[in-house]
Each structure stands twice: as C-alpha cells, then as structure tokens.
Design a protein around this motif. Structure first.
Motif, short mmCIF file in Angstrom:
data_model
loop_
_atom_site.label_atom_id
_atom_site.label_comp_id
_atom_site.label_asym_id
_atom_site.label_seq_id
_atom_site.Cartn_x
_atom_site.Cartn_y
_atom_site.Cartn_z
N SER A 102 51.82 30.62 22.48
CA SER A 102 52.33 31.82 23.16
C SER A 102 53.36 31.42 24.22
O SER A 102 54.36 32.11 24.41
CB SER A 102 51.19 32.58 23.83
OG SER A 102 50.20 32.87 22.89
N GLU A 125 46.59 39.83 21.32
CA GLU A 125 45.61 38.94 21.94
C GLU A 125 45.51 39.16 23.44
O GLU A 125 44.44 39.10 24.01
CB GLU A 125 46.02 37.48 21.71
CG GLU A 125 45.67 37.06 20.34
CD GLU A 125 45.66 35.57 20.13
OE1 GLU A 125 45.93 34.81 21.07
OE2 GLU A 125 45.37 35.19 19.00
N GLU A 126 46.67 39.34 24.05
CA GLU A 126 46.67 39.46 25.51
C GLU A 126 47.29 40.79 25.91
O GLU A 126 48.15 41.32 25.20
CB GLU A 126 47.51 38.33 26.11
CG GLU A 126 46.85 36.99 25.98
CD GLU A 126 47.83 35.86 26.16
OE1 GLU A 126 47.64 35.06 27.07
OE2 GLU A 126 48.80 35.79 25.39
N ASP A 171 51.94 38.00 17.93
CA ASP A 171 50.95 37.09 18.52
C ASP A 171 49.57 37.75 18.46
O ASP A 171 49.25 38.58 19.29
CB ASP A 171 51.37 36.81 19.97
CG ASP A 171 50.58 35.67 20.60
OD1 ASP A 171 49.71 35.12 19.92
OD2 ASP A 171 50.85 35.36 21.77
MG MG Z 1 48.21 32.62 22.54
#
Ligand code: MG
Ligand code: TYD
Length: 455
Positions: A102, A125-126, A171
């Motif tokens: 990332s 993911e984030e 991602d």
């Molecule tokens: Mg990552």
C-alpha cells in the motif's frame, strides 16, 4: 435471473469439482476445496457466436504497439515495469501482508497524480482517513488523488466510470467483492471476477489498473496466482522481516523484460529507491574476514555486487547442519560435495552456514565461485584477498565454467573500486579491464589458490 449453482473450488489452483474432495486432482493439494455459489452470467449463452466481431490481419501490416507510458517519480518501479505503467493495462502486485504494497502504490499514485493524471485509489482494507494519515507520514502532496473506501466491486467500478481516472489502484483484490456472487471475499471465484472486471475496465478506458494482492510464500490460498493469466504484468514485492530492504521483481511482463529487480529501502518516510544496490549488499568496513567473498550477479538489466558469507564450524551433532539463506539449499549441498571430492577439503563433521547479504535471493549461477570460495575461506580460516571479486559457475568436476555478460559484471566491479577479478578461463583474453586485474582460472583448485590470502 439465472439459477445459482453450487460447486467446489480448489483455493490453491482454481479447479472446480461438483462435489467436495480431500485432495485436488489437478494440483495435488490437500484440503483446499471450498464451497462456492456461482451465478452464471445472463445474456448470450456461452460459446454461441452469431458473427465474428474481430477480423484477422496480416502481421506485416500491423502497427507495433507503442502504448504511452505513465512514468511515476519512482525510478526503481518504472524500471521494473520497463519504463513506467502502460496505458490500457493491468498490473498485479503481490506480496506478504505488511511488506509495504500500500505504501509503494500510494507513493506511485501520488507521483502519477502530480503529473496531472487523475488517480482513483480504491481501498477496501483501510478507511480513507487511514490513507490520509499514511500520506501525511509519507509527506505526499495530495494532488488529484481520489480515495474511495469501498468493498463492493460494482460500486467501485461505477465510480471509476464516472471519474474516468487515468490510473486506478485496487487495494486489495482479496477484500473487494462482487455482491451478486454469494461466495465470500477472497475466494477464488471472487478474486478472479474482481480482477477480470478491472482488467476489462482498463482496456475499455485506456487506463492503468494496479491490483494489490496478498500472497504467502507457500503459494497462497485463493492467492493472486489464479489471476496471473488475466493481467499484463505480475510483480512480486518481497522483503525479509528483519531488514528494511524490499525487492520488487517481475514474474511476468507483457510490455517489458522479466527478471528485472527494483531495490527499495523502507524508511520512516516510506519507500526509497536504492540507486546503487551493490553498496547495500556489500558490508562496510575495510578488513576482510575469513568466510566472506564477493560476486557480481545480473538481475534483469542490472549487474549487482553481492557479498556471500559462510561460517564453517565443528559440529556437535551426528548429522552436521547445512543452512543456506538466500541460496538454494540443494546447491549448498552440491558445493560442499564438490569441495570434498575435487579439492580434498574435509567438511564432514562441520556445520556449514551460507548467507547472501541483504536478503537477496541468488539465482545467478555466476555466484557459485564466490559461494564455494567463501566456504573454503571459512574452513581454512584464510580471508579472500582484498578487493577481489569472484565470477563463475562451478561444475560437478570442479571446473570453473563461463558465464554471460562478463563485461557488465566487470564494469560494476570497477565502478566500486575492485582491483582483482577471478573469472572463468574460457572466453576471455585480456589481462585487465577498466583498471581491474583479470585472473582467468580453469578449476576450483586454481581459483582458491589465487583468491585466498595467507593466514
Ligand atoms: Mg495494505
Ligand atoms: P503497508 O504498505 O501497509 O503494507 P501492505 O500494504 O503490504 O500490507 O506497510 C506496512 C509496514 O510498513 C508497516 O509495518 C509500517 C511500515 N511503514 C514504514 O516503516 N514507514 C512508512 O513510512 C510507512 C507508511 C509504513
């Protein structure tokens, strides 16, 4: 609405079965089948074609593909890609969780955006706020970089359709999912569908799509391996968990060379390209110790000097240890056998440890001579003579065999102020090269004779 079908998919190789099996008949893996629900696509039935939509063309009449590239400000990444991201292509970057995927892609995305190209960063993911935190930490200027926190793949595609960015970062492919499929995110069906929908989108919109995927060293459960054939380039981002060195290598590239290596260092301010990796892989300090030998290896287009360290000590076990890091264990056994049989060194009863410095994985056979010399040097407690680089493949009869690209290897050694090079006798005539004394050798005996200093 087409009927949903249940099938069992091997999470290792992607093969399907109508019922659960303990062992996959295709890849031989045990206990990898998981139940997945498949909803066939509606529309035209598979295989039924009315009229051809494309025409065959004479090869000579075709204009070669000169797809424009999107260079970032990360020369190491650009070089691995063969000169930057290619428009209308998809790239998969795989790597262990936490290796820095990332981080790398956020840096690349920001630098592409700084050139005036719209970028969409889809993160399942984030949260976007976390990405902002990372960008602050990396000190990135927030240009035209749109961040979307979304795990529904069709929603993300809708946004891409609307914003028409020149580059999309996904991602990761394991966390995005198509909600019309019942299987869980990260399963083979989901990963494959997500990857193929983005690859199609990239081609239709002349954009670059970078897919991030988690992969484990063992070959990955539902890992990106099942989508390798869908994308144009597959890069692997690796690093040992102790050091800061990260290595980006190409496994497949439709637009550039494979075997290329990019070297990065993870710092508190993100990933920094290492322009001169040879310096990184050589230990500092002038005094040469027994067990250390330097070789020049070629990775893709770039020669690199690399240090091999061996430690040979008396073993306290009935079966002595043979331990290799960054080098194939089988080659270590082979080198030990050659030293025993052809040079007459006694390594039975000795533990042998061999390391390639800096976490690099050695695949170039030209490093054989340095590896064997390092082992002999440690056993005899005689250091390698100062400023000496060793290049050559070692054969089973103890002969030193020719290797390719000798000139490039020697130039790199000259560049780093090496004074002597021990090289294979075949295929080289000159006594010196760029200020380096060149010493041709035919056998391992000869090589050890000229390489090892007196105790
Ligand atoms: Mg990552
Ligand atoms: P990350 O990019 O989140 O990894 P991945 O996406 O591959 O899972 O980075 C993970 C590690 O990198 C994390 O342990 C912290 C470290 N890191 C740094 O050392 N410096 C930095 O500037 C950043 C952003 C991360």
């Amino acid at each position: 609405m087409p009927a949903t079908k249940t099938q069992f998919v091997c999470q290792s190789c992607g093969s399907t079965q109508p019922r659960w099996l303990g062992r996959c008949p295709s890849c031989g893996a045990w206990n990898t089948f998981a139940e997945e629900q498949i909803t066939p696509r509606s529309g035209r039935s598979r295989g039924k074609v009315d009229k051809p939509s494309s025409q065959p063309q004479v090869l000579a009449d075709l204009v070669p593909d000169q797809s424009p590239r999107l260079p970032g400000n990360l020369p190491e990444l650009d070089r691995v890609l063969g000169g930057g991201f290619v428009k209308a292509s998809s790239v998969l970057i795989g790597g262990d969780p936490g290796v820095g995927k990332s981080t790398l892609l956020l840096q690349a995305a920001a630098s592409v955006a700084s050139k005036g190209c719209g970028v969409l960063y889809v993160s399942a993911e984030e949260a976007p706020a976390q990405i902002r935190l990372r960008s602050d930490r990396l000190d990135l200027a927030c240009y035209d970089l749109q961040v979307l926190g979304e795990s529904d793949n069709s929603e993300a595609i809708k946004w891409a359709e609307k914003l028409k960015p020149g580059m999309v970062v996904v991602d990761s492919i394991q966390t995005l999912r198509r909600t019309d499929l019942e299987s869980a995110p990260g399963t083979v069906t989901q990963v494959r569908e997500v990857a193929s929908s983005w690859t199609d989108w990239a081609k239709q919109n002349e954009s670059v799509v970078v897919l991030i995927g988690h992969v484990t060293k063992e070959g990955a459960i539902a890992g990106p391996r099942v989508v390798e054939h869908l994308v144009d380039a597959v890069l692997l981002f690796e690093g040992d968990h102790v050091g800061d060195v990260r290595i980006l290598r190409t496994l497949k590239n439709r637009f550039g060379p494979t075997g290329e290596l990019g070297v990065f260092e993870m710092s508190t301010r993100g990933l920094k390209g290492v322009e001169n990796p040879s310096k990184l892989f050589l230990s500092q300090g002038g005094e040469r110790l027994p067990g250390v030998a330097v070789s020049a290896v070629i990775n893709g287009s770039r020669p690199m000097l690399i240090e091999l360290q061996a430690l040979v000590t008396r073993s306290f076990f009935s079966a002595p240890q043979r331990n290799a890091t960054g080098v194939d264990q089988r080659r270590l056994s082979l080198w030990i056998a050659v030293l025993e049989k052809r040079v007459g060194l006694v390594l039975a009863g000795q533990d042998v440890f061999l390391n390639a410095a800096g976490g690099l994985r050695l695949e170039d056979a030209a490093a054989d001579l340095a590896a064997v010399t390092a082992i002999a040097s440690s056993l005899k407690d005689q250091p390698v003579r100062p400023d000496t680089v060793l290049i050559g493949e070692v054969g089973l009869t103890g002969e030193v065999r020719a290797v390719g690209s000798l000139e490039r290897r020697l130039s790199e050694a000259a560049h780093l102020a090496f004074k002597r090079a021990v090289i294979p006798a075949t295929g080289w005539k000159n006594k010196s090269f760029d200020g380096i004394e060149v010493i041709p050798v035919g056998s391992l005996d000869e090589a050890l004779e000229v390489s090892l200093a007196d105790r």
